[in-house]
Write a protein that holds these residues in place. Structure first.
Motif, PDB file in Angstrom:
ATOM      1  N   GLU A 136       0.825  -1.212   0.000  1.00  0.00           N
ATOM      2  CA  GLU A 136       0.000   0.000   0.000  1.00  0.00           C
ATOM      3  C   GLU A 136       0.857   1.259   0.000  1.00  0.00           C
ATOM      4  OE1 GLU A 136      -2.979   0.103   3.051  1.00  0.00           O
ATOM      5  OE2 GLU A 136      -4.000  -1.671   2.254  1.00  0.00           O
ATOM      6  N   GLU A 137       1.931   1.251   0.782  1.00  0.00           N
ATOM      7  CA  GLU A 137       2.801   2.425   0.833  1.00  0.00           C
ATOM      8  C   GLU A 137       3.517   2.632  -0.492  1.00  0.00           C
ATOM      9  OE1 GLU A 137       3.976   5.908   2.336  1.00  0.00           O
ATOM     10  OE2 GLU A 137       2.566   4.548   3.303  1.00  0.00           O
ATOM     11  N   LEU A 138       3.987   1.578  -1.115  1.00  0.00           N
ATOM     12  CA  LEU A 138       4.607   1.702  -2.437  1.00  0.00           C
ATOM     13  C   LEU A 138       3.606   2.258  -3.447  1.00  0.00           C
ATOM     14  CD1 LEU A 138       6.655  -1.623  -2.583  1.00  0.00           C
ATOM     15  CD2 LEU A 138       7.594   0.700  -2.510  1.00  0.00           C
ATOM     16  N   ASP A 139       2.386   1.752  -3.415  1.00  0.00           N
ATOM     17  CA  ASP A 139       1.350   2.248  -4.326  1.00  0.00           C
ATOM     18  C   ASP A 139       1.027   3.712  -4.034  1.00  0.00           C
ATOM     19  OD1 ASP A 139       1.246  -0.247  -5.500  1.00  0.00           O
ATOM     20  OD2 ASP A 139      -0.595  -0.860  -4.470  1.00  0.00           O
ATOM     21  N   TYR A 140       0.896   4.043  -2.744  1.00  0.00           N
ATOM     22  CA  TYR A 140       0.575   5.413  -2.331  1.00  0.00           C
ATOM     23  C   TYR A 140       1.631   6.394  -2.821  1.00  0.00           C
ATOM     24  CZ  TYR A 140      -0.151   9.414   0.741  1.00  0.00           C
ATOM     25  OH  TYR A 140      -0.346  10.678   1.234  1.00  0.00           O
ATOM     26  N   GLN A 141       2.896   5.986  -2.721  1.00  0.00           N
ATOM     27  CA  GLN A 141       3.994   6.859  -3.134  1.00  0.00           C
ATOM     28  C   GLN A 141       4.335   6.712  -4.617  1.00  0.00           C
ATOM     29  OE1 GLN A 141       7.427   7.134  -0.574  1.00  0.00           O
ATOM     30  NE2 GLN A 141       6.210   6.748   1.250  1.00  0.00           N
ATOM     31  N   ASP A 142       3.580   5.843  -5.292  1.00  0.00           N
ATOM     32  CA  ASP A 142       3.813   5.574  -6.712  1.00  0.00           C
ATOM     33  C   ASP A 142       5.280   5.201  -6.942  1.00  0.00           C
ATOM     34  OD1 ASP A 142       3.018   5.258  -9.355  1.00  0.00           O
ATOM     35  OD2 ASP A 142       3.494   7.329  -9.882  1.00  0.00           O
ATOM     36  N   MET A 143       5.768   4.300  -6.077  1.00  0.00           N
ATOM     37  CA  MET A 143       7.157   3.852  -6.143  1.00  0.00           C
ATOM     38  C   MET A 143       7.204   2.398  -6.583  1.00  0.00           C
ATOM     39  SD  MET A 143      10.049   3.707  -3.105  1.00  0.00           S
ATOM     40  CE  MET A 143      10.489   5.432  -3.051  1.00  0.00           C
ATOM     41  N   LYS A 144       8.106   2.101  -7.463  1.00  0.00           N
ATOM     42  CA  LYS A 144       8.318   0.731  -7.933  1.00  0.00           C
ATOM     43  C   LYS A 144       9.268   0.003  -6.986  1.00  0.00           C
ATOM     44  CE  LYS A 144       6.323   1.530 -12.026  1.00  0.00           C
ATOM     45  NZ  LYS A 144       5.063   2.092 -11.672  1.00  0.00           N
ATOM     46  N   VAL A 145       9.174  -1.316  -6.958  1.00  0.00           N
ATOM     47  CA  VAL A 145      10.053  -2.121  -6.113  1.00  0.00           C
ATOM     48  C   VAL A 145      11.508  -1.880  -6.508  1.00  0.00           C
ATOM     49  CG1 VAL A 145      10.646  -4.463  -5.374  1.00  0.00           C
ATOM     50  CG2 VAL A 145       8.258  -3.851  -5.762  1.00  0.00           C
TER      51      VAL A 145
END
Length: 115
Positions: A11-20
Motif C-alpha cells: 500500500e505504501e509503495l502504491d501510495y507513493q507511486d514507487m516501484k520495487v
C-alpha cells in the motif's frame, strides 16, 4: 483483522507511486529480496532491513508492521487527503529555514485567494 507487513508495504509503495526497483535502489536491498517481502509467503524482514525500508519510504517501522503510527493517531492528520499528507511528509524532510519560506509562500497565496 490487522494488515500484514506485506500489505502495508504494498500500500505504501502504491501510495507513493514507487516501484520495487526504485525501493531497491533507495535502500540497497536487492530487488529479489524485496519481492520476497511482497510475496504471498509473507516473509518479514529482520529489524535492520525493516528500518532501511521505512527510512526510504519516510514512514515508521511501526507503520509497516502494524499499519499504525503516531501520525495516524492524530485526528487532524487522519482527515487530510492523501495528496496533502504526501506534501506534509515531504515538507517534514526539508530544513527548517526553507520550511519558513514555504510557509510564508503558502500563507500569502491563501490570503490572495481569499481576497
Amino acid at each position: 483483522m490487522p494488515k500484514t507487513f506485506r500489505e502495508n508495504l504494498r500500500e505504501e509503495l502504491d501510495y507513493q507511486d514507487m516501484k520495487v526497483k526504485e525501493l531497491a535502489v533507495a535502500t540497497g536491498i536487492p530487488k529479489p529480496t524485496l519481492d520476497c517481502y511482497l510475496s504471498a509467503r509473507q516473509v518479514i524482514p529482520p529489524a535492520d532491513i525493516a528500518v532501511k525500508i521505512a527510512q526510504a519510504l519516510n514512514v515508521s517501522v511501526e507503520y509497516l508492521v502494524t499499519g499504525k503510527d503516531e501520525k495516524s493517531k492524530s485526528p487532524i492528520f487522519s482527515q487530510i487527503n492523501p495528496e496533502t499528507k504526501s506534501i506534509l511528509t515531504d515538507l517534514d524532510s526539508i530544513p527548517q529555514n526553507i520550511q519558513k519560506t514555504i510557509k510564508n509562500l503558502i500563507h500569502q497565496t491563501a490570503e490572495s485567494l481569499q481576497n
